[in-house]
Scaffold this active site. Structure first.
Site, PDB file in Angstrom:
ATOM      1  N   LYS A   1       1.052  -1.217   0.198  1.00  0.00           N
ATOM      2  CA  LYS A   1      -0.051  -0.142  -0.016  1.00  0.00           C
ATOM      3  C   LYS A   1       0.809   1.252  -0.053  1.00  0.00           C
ATOM      4  O   LYS A   1       1.670   1.204   0.886  1.00  0.00           O
ATOM      5  CB  LYS A   1      -0.909  -0.044   1.120  1.00  0.00           C
ATOM      6  CG  LYS A   1      -2.110   0.989   1.097  1.00  0.00           C
ATOM      7  CD  LYS A   1      -3.212   0.386   2.102  1.00  0.00           C
ATOM      8  CE  LYS A   1      -4.273   1.381   1.914  1.00  0.00           C
ATOM      9  NZ  LYS A   1      -5.540   0.869   2.858  1.00  0.00           N
TER      10      LYS A   1
ATOM     11  N   GLU B   1     -20.295  -5.546   9.232  1.00  0.00           N
ATOM     12  CA  GLU B   1     -21.221  -4.781   9.953  1.00  0.00           C
ATOM     13  C   GLU B   1     -22.365  -5.610  10.305  1.00  0.00           C
ATOM     14  O   GLU B   1     -22.698  -5.451  11.600  1.00  0.00           O
ATOM     15  CB  GLU B   1     -21.722  -3.646   8.840  1.00  0.00           C
ATOM     16  CG  GLU B   1     -20.812  -2.445   8.670  1.00  0.00           C
ATOM     17  CD  GLU B   1     -19.956  -2.836   7.646  1.00  0.00           C
ATOM     18  OE1 GLU B   1     -20.045  -3.869   6.726  1.00  0.00           O
ATOM     19  OE2 GLU B   1     -19.012  -1.748   7.347  1.00  0.00           O
TER      20      GLU B   1
ATOM     21  N   ARG C   1     -25.813  -2.358   5.962  1.00  0.00           N
ATOM     22  CA  ARG C   1     -25.405  -3.952   5.589  1.00  0.00           C
ATOM     23  C   ARG C   1     -26.249  -4.734   6.774  1.00  0.00           C
ATOM     24  O   ARG C   1     -26.092  -5.953   6.807  1.00  0.00           O
ATOM     25  CB  ARG C   1     -23.981  -4.034   5.878  1.00  0.00           C
ATOM     26  CG  ARG C   1     -23.088  -3.602   4.746  1.00  0.00           C
ATOM     27  CD  ARG C   1     -23.257  -4.810   3.872  1.00  0.00           C
ATOM     28  NE  ARG C   1     -22.907  -4.675   2.274  1.00  0.00           N
ATOM     29  CZ  ARG C   1     -21.542  -4.583   2.094  1.00  0.00           C
ATOM     30  NH1 ARG C   1     -20.667  -5.001   2.921  1.00  0.00           N
ATOM     31  NH2 ARG C   1     -21.319  -4.251   0.924  1.00  0.00           N
TER      32      ARG C   1
HETATM   33  C1  LIG Z   1     -19.179  -2.217   3.636  1.00  0.00           C
HETATM   34  C2  LIG Z   1     -17.916  -1.215   3.926  1.00  0.00           C
HETATM   35  N1  LIG Z   1     -17.603  -0.982   5.070  1.00  0.00           N
HETATM   36  C3  LIG Z   1     -16.482   0.065   5.251  1.00  0.00           C
HETATM   37  C4  LIG Z   1     -15.957   0.455   4.185  1.00  0.00           C
HETATM   38  C5  LIG Z   1     -14.982   1.370   4.571  1.00  0.00           C
HETATM   39  N2  LIG Z   1     -13.606   0.942   3.694  1.00  0.00           N
HETATM   40  C6  LIG Z   1     -13.201   1.779   2.443  1.00  0.00           C
HETATM   41  S1  LIG Z   1     -11.925   0.966   1.938  1.00  0.00           S
HETATM   42  C7  LIG Z   1     -11.495   0.112   3.349  1.00  0.00           C
HETATM   43  C8  LIG Z   1     -10.550  -0.807   3.623  1.00  0.00           C
HETATM   44  C9  LIG Z   1     -10.380  -1.823   2.536  1.00  0.00           C
HETATM   45  O1  LIG Z   1      -9.336  -2.533   2.729  1.00  0.00           O
HETATM   46  P1  LIG Z   1      -8.585  -3.521   1.312  1.00  0.00           P
HETATM   47  O2  LIG Z   1      -9.674  -4.118   0.936  1.00  0.00           O
HETATM   48  O3  LIG Z   1      -7.510  -4.473   1.785  1.00  0.00           O
HETATM   49  O4  LIG Z   1      -8.032  -2.278   0.398  1.00  0.00           O
HETATM   50  P2  LIG Z   1      -6.933  -1.561   0.317  1.00  0.00           P
HETATM   51  O5  LIG Z   1      -7.380  -0.022   0.766  1.00  0.00           O
HETATM   52  O6  LIG Z   1      -6.050  -2.042   1.392  1.00  0.00           O
HETATM   53  O7  LIG Z   1      -6.216  -1.320  -1.140  1.00  0.00           O
HETATM   54  C10 LIG Z   1     -12.679   0.268   4.088  1.00  0.00           C
HETATM   55  C11 LIG Z   1     -12.961  -0.265   5.588  1.00  0.00           C
HETATM   56  C12 LIG Z   1     -16.516   0.206   2.946  1.00  0.00           C
HETATM   57  N3  LIG Z   1     -16.101   1.015   2.021  1.00  0.00           N
HETATM   58  N4  LIG Z   1     -17.629  -0.612   2.974  1.00  0.00           N
END
Ligand SMILES: Cc1ncc(C[n+]2csc(CCOP(=O)(O)OP(=O)(O)O)c2C)c(N)n1
Length: 648
Positions: free
Chosen positions: A294, A383, A411
């Protein structure tokens, strides 16, 4: 100097580039991300990490026909830059500009408008099944020829992976045995460090020594397996993959019917292309485990991916993409007030626990996490589980606070129904980012919660009118017996100077009465209503303001009195008009046999609201001072010539 990227009008142009040019292109994409995101806060580190993956995917597949879903969609910028949107990239997340998430209205290469995590595998599987069926049915291949297969690919991060729905999809896909490719983009991070047992399982593949050793070990074992032809080769390949999965933490996927391949280096472009070409021709569901970093390519972002997930604007320098400083704003937001109130509640009562679904940073709970680690729970992006888990805590006698953004709480609709409200359990819901969330747009606006929460018997549904209401409201919520929710907006704190009335269940706070009408604000727009009433008074209209605080139970005494005794009642809310606060008042007035014609409802209309700054959206929707004053004048037949209006 950006020389190659401007020439990429579509992914087809990538095929004209040599390997060194492709490497240069990856650098140019990173430079462009740094350039644009230094002036505009947006998802940064996640996008820096998938540059090579995006290029390799577009070089290997043809997504005019094949299908590609980026889970969540926050890491889609390199894809946007490669699919003809370079020229507009600077407009990203601004009104009328590109969206920060996939948007089918922008490009045929974006299939779904998404922003919530976890649905990529389900959608990619659905596309695969649908494409296979319809291609076979509608376009019978001429004799002797077969139509090229349409590939379907989901790219999912390790943070999104633990979402329950992902395992529902993997289970379904393993059973259907379709040619589905799931790419696990494993950067060892969600927004915060990833949590839970699955994280540990993936860490196994990351542990450098183990990984290196196991690779050596695997290579050694595999070398000894003889290579046979035909069917036997396939069987042996599968044994090899199984063995590798066992040694690298991928067994879980094998058990679900996927062939596990990896982990492979997500920044080695030629290597990635080879892997993708290889899996393109394989049969059955495949999980390709890709390791990325990242923030790759920007030292500060890779060292501190939490801050650089969505950093504030920053200054940058030189070819090394070194960031000099971040320009953090000094103002306090509603989230700060709420996290402070949660902290105090946890300090006062050791039965209080807080639950976040992967949003510790967004909810500003870092201090709570540090000081009360035993009562702080990060469930990951889960969630539904978070709410049912809170129900369990409440049943056991704890005082759980579920601290989740309004949009993501959607959710857990069913768990709010069954596990919480049906049992009448004392779970407190604090809904951050309730209302218009600005540049994130329709996937993230939290505009439905009032409607979907007031449906449930037993639920108390309330919203602070301003900063002064936040802490007392949480205290009040924790002192109740059953489920309670409170919503607050994504904006800086605002305060209406007054001695705030103490909180009582189902009681509105009358700020001032008016002879000509009353503005009834539910939640965040109370300070705006006070300003609007002030302006109307200057114009000679006596308009009062009520801080409604509760939609359930509704303060019928106060509000129906307003309907009965004043010529106009305007309800104002930062939520959908369908079933919202205004609807609740209409229902109550109708049930009481009152004339409802003088009730005017202001709020979010029945359509999805685009992305723009929150202030711009409020103005467009008539929810700012001008809009509210205009609505009052119109209703009272007191239209004012626009030129005579004071400038806001
Ligand atoms: C249902 C839901 N809950 C929380 C989020 C907030 N959120 C956006 S990106 C993220 C992290 C995602 O991590 P990952 O899938 O590993 O992607 P990365 O950013 O590390 O590439 C979160 C918690 C979301 N988009 N959707």
């Amino acid at each position: 100097m950006t020389t190659i990227l401007p020439q990429i009008a579509s992914p087809a142009d990538l095929h004209r580039l040599t390997d060194p040019q492709l490497t240069l292109l990856a650098q140019e994409i990173r430079d462009e991300l740094v350039r644009v995101l230094s002036i505009r806060p947006a998802h940064f580190a996640s996008n820096l990490g998938v540059v090579e993956l995006a290029i390799a995917l577009h070089l290997t597949f043809d997504f005019r026909r094949d299908r590609l879903i980026w889970d969540t969609g926050h890491q889609i910028y390199p894809h946007k830059l490669l699919t003809g949107r370079f020229q507009q990239f600077e407009s990203i997340r601004t009104k009328g500009g590109l969206m920060g998430y996939p948007n089918p209205h922008e490009s045929d290469y974006d299939l779904f408008m998404t922003g919530h995590a976890g649905c990529s595998v389900s959608c990619a599987l659905g596309l695969k099944v649908g494409d296979d069926w319809l291609d076979a049915r509608l376009k019978p291949a001429p004799l002797g020829q077969s139509l090229p297969e349409r590939h379907s690919i989901a790219v999912i991060g390790d943070g999104a992976l633990p979402s329950g729905i992902v395992f529902e999809a993997l289970n379904n896909a393993g059973g259907l045995n379709k040619n589905l490719l799931v790419i696990l983009n494993d950067n060892a991070m969600s927004i915060c460090p990833r949590v839970g047992a699955l994280a540990q399982c993936l860490d196994q593949a990351r542990l450098t020594n183990f990984y290196r050793d196991s690779k050596k070990h695997v290579r050694e074992v595999l070398r000894r397996i003889p290579v046979l032809g035909g069917m036997a080769t396939t069987a042996i390949e599968q044994v090899k993959d199984g063995l590798k999965a066992f040694l690298t933490g991928g067994m879980l996927f094998e058990e679900l019917g996927f062939r596990y391949i990896g982990p492979v280096d997500g920044h080695d472009l030629p290597g990635l292309r080879r892997w993708l070409r290889d899996v393109r021709n394989q049969q059955g569901p495949i999980l390709l485990h890709v390791l990325t970093q990242k923030g790759h390519g920007v030292p500060q972002a890779s060292e501190d991916p939490v801050t650089y997930h969505t950093p504030p604007v920053f200054e940058k320098i030189g070819p090394e993409r070194t960031i000099i400083s971040l320009k953090r704003g000094g103002s306090r937001a509603y989230t700060d007030a709420m996290s402070g109130a949660i902290y105090n509640a946890m300090a006062e009562d050791d039965r209080v626990a807080v639950i976040t679904a992967a949003m510790c940073q967004g909810n500003k709970l870092e201090k709570v996490r540090a000081d009360f680690p035993a009562r702080f729970f990060d469930t990951g992006i889960c969630e539904s589980h978070a709410v049912a888990f809170a129900a369990g805590l409440a049943k056991a006698g704890m005082r759980p606070i579920v601290d989740i953004y309004s949009t993501f709480l959607q959710r857990s609709f069913d768990q709010i129904f069954q596990e919480v409200t049906l049992q009448n359990l004392h779970v407190v819901f604090t809904l951050d980012r309730a209302g218009l969330t600005g540049p994130d747009g329709p996937t993230h606006h939290g505009v439905f919660d009032t409607t979907y929460l007031r449906l449930f018997p037993n639920m108390v549904v309330m919203a602070p009118g301003d900063e002064l209401d936040v802490a007392p409201m949480l205290k009040f919520a924790l002192a109740q017996d059953g489920p309670v929710s409170m919503r607050y907006p994504k904006t800086n704190l605002e305060k209406v100077e007054r001695t705030a009335a103490p909180l009582e269940l189902g009681q509105a706070e009358v700020y001032e009465w008016g002879e000509d009408g009353v503005l009834v604000a539910y939640g965040s727009l109370f300070p705006t209503c006070v300003k609007a009433a002030q302006r109307l008074r200057e114009e000679g209209l006596s308009v009062g303001v009520i801080n409604a605080r509760f939609v359930k139970p509704l303060d019928k005494n106060t509000l129906l009195k307003a309907v009965e005794e004043t010529p106009l009642v305007v309800t104002v809310e930062e939520g959908t008009l369908e079933g919202g606060f205004g609807s609740a008042l209409l229902e109550a007035a109708n049930a009481a046999g009152l004339d409802t014609r003088q009730i005017v409802r202001l709020g979010i209309p029945d359509r999805f609201i685009e992305h723009a700054e929150r202030g711009e959206l409020l103005a467009d929707l008539g929810l700012d001072v001008n809009g509210i004053c205009g609505a009052v004048r119109r209703a009272l037949g007191r239209e004012v010539h626009p030129e005579s209006l004071p400038v806001q």
